[in-house]
Enzyme design. Structure first.
Site, PDB file in Angstrom:
ATOM      1  N   LYS A  93     -11.320  26.240 -20.708  1.00 54.38           N
ATOM      2  CA  LYS A  93     -10.464  25.603 -19.704  1.00 54.38           C
ATOM      3  C   LYS A  93     -10.789  26.171 -18.325  1.00 54.38           C
ATOM      4  CE  LYS A  93      -5.793  24.092 -20.420  1.00 54.38           C
ATOM      5  NZ  LYS A  93      -4.457  24.548 -20.829  1.00 54.38           N
TER       6      LYS A  93
HETATM    7  C1  E4P Z   1      -1.739  22.245 -20.507  1.00 55.83           C
HETATM    8  O1  E4P Z   1      -2.763  22.557 -21.021  1.00 55.83           O
HETATM    9  C2  E4P Z   1      -0.767  23.166 -19.960  1.00 55.83           C
HETATM   10  O2  E4P Z   1      -0.901  24.340 -20.710  1.00 55.83           O
HETATM   11  C3  E4P Z   1       0.661  22.733 -20.118  1.00 55.83           C
HETATM   12  O3  E4P Z   1       0.762  21.444 -20.624  1.00 55.83           O
HETATM   13  C4  E4P Z   1       1.543  23.011 -18.951  1.00 55.83           C
HETATM   14  O4  E4P Z   1       2.856  22.610 -19.256  1.00 55.83           O
HETATM   15  P1  E4P Z   1       4.122  23.072 -18.394  1.00 55.83           P
HETATM   16  O5  E4P Z   1       4.026  22.425 -17.060  1.00 55.83           O
HETATM   17  O6  E4P Z   1       5.313  22.566 -19.162  1.00 55.83           O
HETATM   18  O7  E4P Z   1       4.045  24.565 -18.309  1.00 55.83           O
END
Ligand code: E4P
Length: 276
Positions: A93
Site C-alpha cells: 500500500k
Molecule cells: C482502507 O484501506 C483504509 O484502511 C480504511 O478503509 C480507512 O477507513 P476509516 O476511514 O474508517 O479509518
C-alpha cells in the site's frame, strides 16, 4: 463486487474467512496499532506472518510508513521480500501523495514509488485517494488497486461546512443541500460520488486497475459502492455482519420456526440419526 476485510486483527480475519465470502484483507498502520493493542501482540512480524498464512490465496495489503519516494520504495521492497514468501499474497500500500506539509516538494513521490515497485513486479494498492485525478495517475503509474476513502470524503465535506455529525450515519450520494448550494469538495458530492467518477474514468479508457472502495462505515454505503461499480469493497467486520441484518428476516425466522409441524421436523431427525 468483491468483499475484503478492513482489519489487521487475526481473530477478526479468521472469523470473516470462516464465512466463506472473503476475497482479500487490507491493513494500514492505524489498524495494526489497534490489533497489536487489542491482542497484546508480542512479536508483530510473527503476527503478520500468521495473518498471511490464514489468508493464503487472497491478497493482503501492507502499508509503507515513509513519506518520501526513497523510503516508500525501500520499505515496499522490504515488506514484499520479508512477507511475500509466506503465502505469496502481499500487496504493498502506497499513499498517492506522502506530503506531510504543503509545499514540501514530495507530491509526486507516491506515483514514482508506484512506478518503481510495479517495475519490479510488486503489486501496489494506492491508498488515501480523495480525487478522481489522483486515482487516474495512480493507475497510469501501474497500481493494481486504487483505494478511494468514501467515509473520510463524506467527513471532509461535512467538516468543511462546519456540520456536527456521526461518522457512521448515512451520507446522501447526491450530497447535502445547505441553503441554495449542494455541499461538495471541488465537484465531488460524496464519497460514493468519488468512487463513481473513478469507475467512469477507468471505464472510458479501459483501465484495468481495480477500484477498491475504502472507508465504508455502514451497509447502505456498501450497497451504493456496488451500485456505482466498485470492483472491491473493504469493510470492517461489524459492517460486514450488519450487511446480513433485517428485522423482517428475524421475524420471518421466528414465524417459520414456530410453524414447523412435527412431521416436517421428523424428516430432519431421521437424517440426523442416520448420520450418527
Ligand atoms: C482502507 O484501506 C483504509 O484502511 C480504511 O478503509 C480507512 O477507513 P476509516 O476511514 O474508517 O479509518
Amino acid at each position: 463486487m468483491k468483499i475484503f476485510l478492513d482489519s489487521a486483527d487475526l481473530e477478526e480475519i479468521k472469523k470473516a474467512k470462516s464465512y466463506g465470502i472473503l476475497e482479500g484483507v487490507t491493513t494500514n498502520p492505524s489498524l495494526i496499532k489497534k490489533a497489536a493493542k487489542a491482542r497484546s501482540v508480542k512479536d508483530l512480524e510473527v503476527y503478520i506472518k500468521e495473518i498471511l498464512k490464514v489468508c493464503k490465496g487472497i491478497p493482503v495489503s501492507l502499508e509503507v510508513i515513509g513519506s518520501n519516494y526513497e523510503d516508500m520504495f525501500n520499505e515496499g521492497k522490504l515488506l514484499f521480500k520479508k512477507f511475500n514468501p509466506v503465502a505469496k499474497n502481499v500487496y504493498i500500500k502506497i499513499p498517492i501523495n506522502p506530503s506531510l506539509k504543503k509545499g514540501d516538494g514530495k507530491k509526486s513521490d507516491g506515483i514514482k514509488a508506484i512506478k518503481a515497485l510495479t517495475k519490479l513486479g510488486i503489486p501496489v494498492n494506492c491508498t488515501l485517494i480523495f480525487t478522481p485525478e489522483q486515482a487516474l495517475l495512480a493507475a497510469i503509474a501501474g497500481a493494481k488497486f486504487v483505494s478511494p476513502f468514501a467515509g473520510r470524503e463524506d467527513d471532509f465535506i461535512r467538516e468543511s461546512a462546519g456540520l456536527k455529525f456521526d461518522k457512521k450515519t448515512h451520507f446522501p450520494v447526491e450530497g447535502l443541500r445547505k441553503g441554495k448550494r449542494i455541499l461538495n469538495d471541488n465537484g465531488i458530492y460524496s464519497g460514493i460520488d468519488l468512487i463513481e467518477e473513478i469507475v467512469e474514468i477507468f471505464e472510458n479508457k479501459d483501465i484495468s486497475c481495480e477500484v477498491l472502495a475504502a472507508s465504508l462505515r455502514n451497509p447502505r454505503q456498501v450497497r451504493e459502492a456496488a451500485l456505482v461499480g466498485a470492483d472491491i469493497a473493504t469493510i470492517p467486520l461489524d459492517v460486514i455482519e450488519s450487511l446480513l441484518d433485517h428485522e423482517k428476516t428475524r421475524e420471518g425466522m421466528k414465524g417459520f420456526t414456530k410453524d414447523t409441524i412435527p412431521e416436517y421436523s421428523k424428516i430432519f431427525k431421521k437424517s440426523k440419526n442416520k448420520r450418527k
